[in-house]
Design a protein around this motif. Structure first.
Motif, PDB file in Angstrom:
ATOM      1  N   TRP A  19       0.857  -1.151  -0.055  1.00  0.00           N
ATOM      2  CA  TRP A  19       0.118   0.080  -0.170  1.00  0.00           C
ATOM      3  C   TRP A  19       0.930   1.183   0.016  1.00  0.00           C
ATOM      4  CZ3 TRP A  19      -4.010   1.990  -1.627  1.00  0.00           C
ATOM      5  CH2 TRP A  19      -4.541   3.029  -1.078  1.00  0.00           C
ATOM      6  N   VAL A  20       1.931   1.286   0.646  1.00  0.00           N
ATOM      7  CA  VAL A  20       3.027   2.403   0.690  1.00  0.00           C
ATOM      8  C   VAL A  20       3.447   2.278  -0.854  1.00  0.00           C
ATOM      9  CG1 VAL A  20       5.116   3.230   1.677  1.00  0.00           C
ATOM     10  CG2 VAL A  20       3.476   2.205   3.212  1.00  0.00           C
ATOM     11  N   THR A  22       2.210   1.399  -3.494  1.00  0.00           N
ATOM     12  CA  THR A  22       1.041   1.811  -4.299  1.00  0.00           C
ATOM     13  C   THR A  22       0.734   3.556  -4.376  1.00  0.00           C
ATOM     14  OG1 THR A  22       0.106  -0.094  -4.174  1.00  0.00           O
ATOM     15  CG2 THR A  22      -1.226   1.598  -4.707  1.00  0.00           C
ATOM     16  N   ARG A  23       0.862   3.791  -2.926  1.00  0.00           N
ATOM     17  CA  ARG A  23       0.582   5.341  -2.944  1.00  0.00           C
ATOM     18  C   ARG A  23       1.715   6.330  -3.372  1.00  0.00           C
ATOM     19  NH1 ARG A  23      -0.536   6.879   3.214  1.00  0.00           N
ATOM     20  NH2 ARG A  23       1.067   5.232   3.492  1.00  0.00           N
ATOM     21  N   ARG A  24       3.005   5.653  -3.278  1.00  0.00           N
ATOM     22  CA  ARG A  24       3.914   6.679  -3.846  1.00  0.00           C
ATOM     23  C   ARG A  24       4.142   6.548  -5.517  1.00  0.00           C
ATOM     24  NH1 ARG A  24       9.413   4.676  -0.174  1.00  0.00           N
ATOM     25  NH2 ARG A  24       8.612   5.770   1.674  1.00  0.00           N
ATOM     26  N   VAL A  26       1.247   6.275  -7.513  1.00  0.00           N
ATOM     27  CA  VAL A  26       0.123   7.221  -7.800  1.00  0.00           C
ATOM     28  C   VAL A  26       0.960   8.620  -7.581  1.00  0.00           C
ATOM     29  CG1 VAL A  26      -2.030   8.122  -7.230  1.00  0.00           C
ATOM     30  CG2 VAL A  26      -1.600   5.670  -6.880  1.00  0.00           C
ATOM     31  N   ALA A  27       1.438   8.949  -6.509  1.00  0.00           N
ATOM     32  CA  ALA A  27       1.864  10.337  -6.346  1.00  0.00           C
ATOM     33  C   ALA A  27       3.060  10.398  -7.488  1.00  0.00           C
ATOM     34  CB  ALA A  27       2.677  10.381  -5.210  1.00  0.00           C
ATOM     35  N   ARG A 117       2.050  -3.382  -6.944  1.00  0.00           N
ATOM     36  CA  ARG A 117       1.995  -1.930  -6.835  1.00  0.00           C
ATOM     37  C   ARG A 117       1.655  -1.298  -7.999  1.00  0.00           C
ATOM     38  NH1 ARG A 117       7.779   0.940  -7.341  1.00  0.00           N
ATOM     39  NH2 ARG A 117       7.376  -0.115  -9.351  1.00  0.00           N
ATOM     40  N   ALA A 121      -1.974   0.617  -8.277  1.00  0.00           N
ATOM     41  CA  ALA A 121      -1.712   2.258  -8.655  1.00  0.00           C
ATOM     42  C   ALA A 121      -2.738   2.473  -9.532  1.00  0.00           C
ATOM     43  CB  ALA A 121      -0.511   2.497  -8.817  1.00  0.00           C
ATOM     44  N   VAL A 124      -6.351   2.279  -8.277  1.00  0.00           N
ATOM     45  CA  VAL A 124      -6.560   3.382  -7.443  1.00  0.00           C
ATOM     46  C   VAL A 124      -7.060   4.663  -8.262  1.00  0.00           C
ATOM     47  CG1 VAL A 124      -5.628   5.096  -5.946  1.00  0.00           C
ATOM     48  CG2 VAL A 124      -5.215   2.625  -5.588  1.00  0.00           C
TER      49      VAL A 124
END
Length: 266
Positions: A19-20, A22-24, A26-27, A117, A121, A124
């Motif tokens: 999840w970490v 994945t967030r990176r 997307v960012a 990931r 992403a 998401v």
């Protein structure tokens, strides 16, 4: 299937890390842009909005009586957005291991985490857009209970993209030509999916060709739910499950045989 089960269990055990990552991921897609986090969502949303504006508002094009809806733009939106989500997830999943080759050579991370990931992403970003379309179409059928089929269709698409993306990522690591071949297939695949035309317009004797595209079952399922307010027929679920089973068997074999050489290929 023990090898594939071990891979999926590794993803579950490292779900916090995934999840970490994945967030990176997307960012990173909107880093340095003025619009920020909205940009990854605006691009596909504006694309399908353009379909609706051009075909429904400007040209007022209409489909035949056997189509699930008469408005061309409305028909295109329902098929095009899931197709874009499918292409984005598969493409990014396929390239995930090549792009992270240096990281895998320095850290003993399970490669499947990086594929997960990339695919997550993508979902998401496209998941909320698909839900937005579902909310826009649901009132047309008085919020029929068939809209509940949207959830398993999304789950089917996520798992399908994860398995296919991982399989292609390993093949791409072994043979870089895979990237070119899959890129071309995705670019022409829209013509072998009932997105630009209803299934009823395709020659009946050749419809089996469309089922060779893993996205066909997904698109037909979304069309049934959003355009007709009906539960997808058994053929949609059957073909979708057959694709999952086939990909799972192929991936289990490929992972087992490439485990010792994968990092060296990267």
């Amino acid at each position: 299937m023990l090898t594939l089960w071990t891979e999926m269990r590794a993803v579950w055990n490292a779900r916090a890390l995934v999840w970490v990552l994945t967030r990176r991921e997307v960012a990173a897609r909107h880093a340095g842009t003025a619009v920020g986090v909205l940009w990854p969502y605006l691009q596909p949303l504006l694309t399908v909005a353009a379909y609706y504006l051009v075909f429904d508002v400007v040209f007022s094009m209409r489909l035949g009586a056997e189509a699930p809806t008469h408005a061309v733009g409305t028909f295109l939106v329902v098929g095009a957005l899931p197709w874009m989500a499918f292409c984005d997830a598969v493409s990014r999943g396929m390239n995930s291991l090549i792009e992270a080759g240096g990281l895998l050579q320095k850290n003993p991370l399970p490669p499947v985490l990086l594929v997960a990931r990339a695919v997550l992403a993508s979902m998401v970003i496209y998941g909320p857009l698909l839900l937005l379309v579902a909310l826009a179409y649901a009132p047309l059928h008085h919020f029929s209970l068939a809209v509940l089929a949207f959830a398993p269709l999304l789950a089917l698409q996520l798992i399908l993209c994860l398995l296919l993306g991982y399989l292609l990522a390993i093949l791409a690591a072994a043979l870089r030509d895979t990237v070119q071949l899959v890129g071309f297939s995705l670019s022409v695949g829209i013509y072998l999916t009932p997105i630009l035309f209803p299934l009823s317009l395709f020659p009946e004797n050749w419809r089996w060709v469309l089922w060779l595209n893993p996205a066909t079952a997904l698109v037909l399922g979304y069309q049934q739910v959003l355009l007709l307010g009906a539960w997808p027929p058994a053929s949609v679920w059957l073909v979708g499950l057959l694709w999952l089973a086939g990909l799972a068997l192929a991936l289990n074999l490929v992972v087992e045989r490439s485990r010792d050489q994968l990092v060296d290929w990267l």
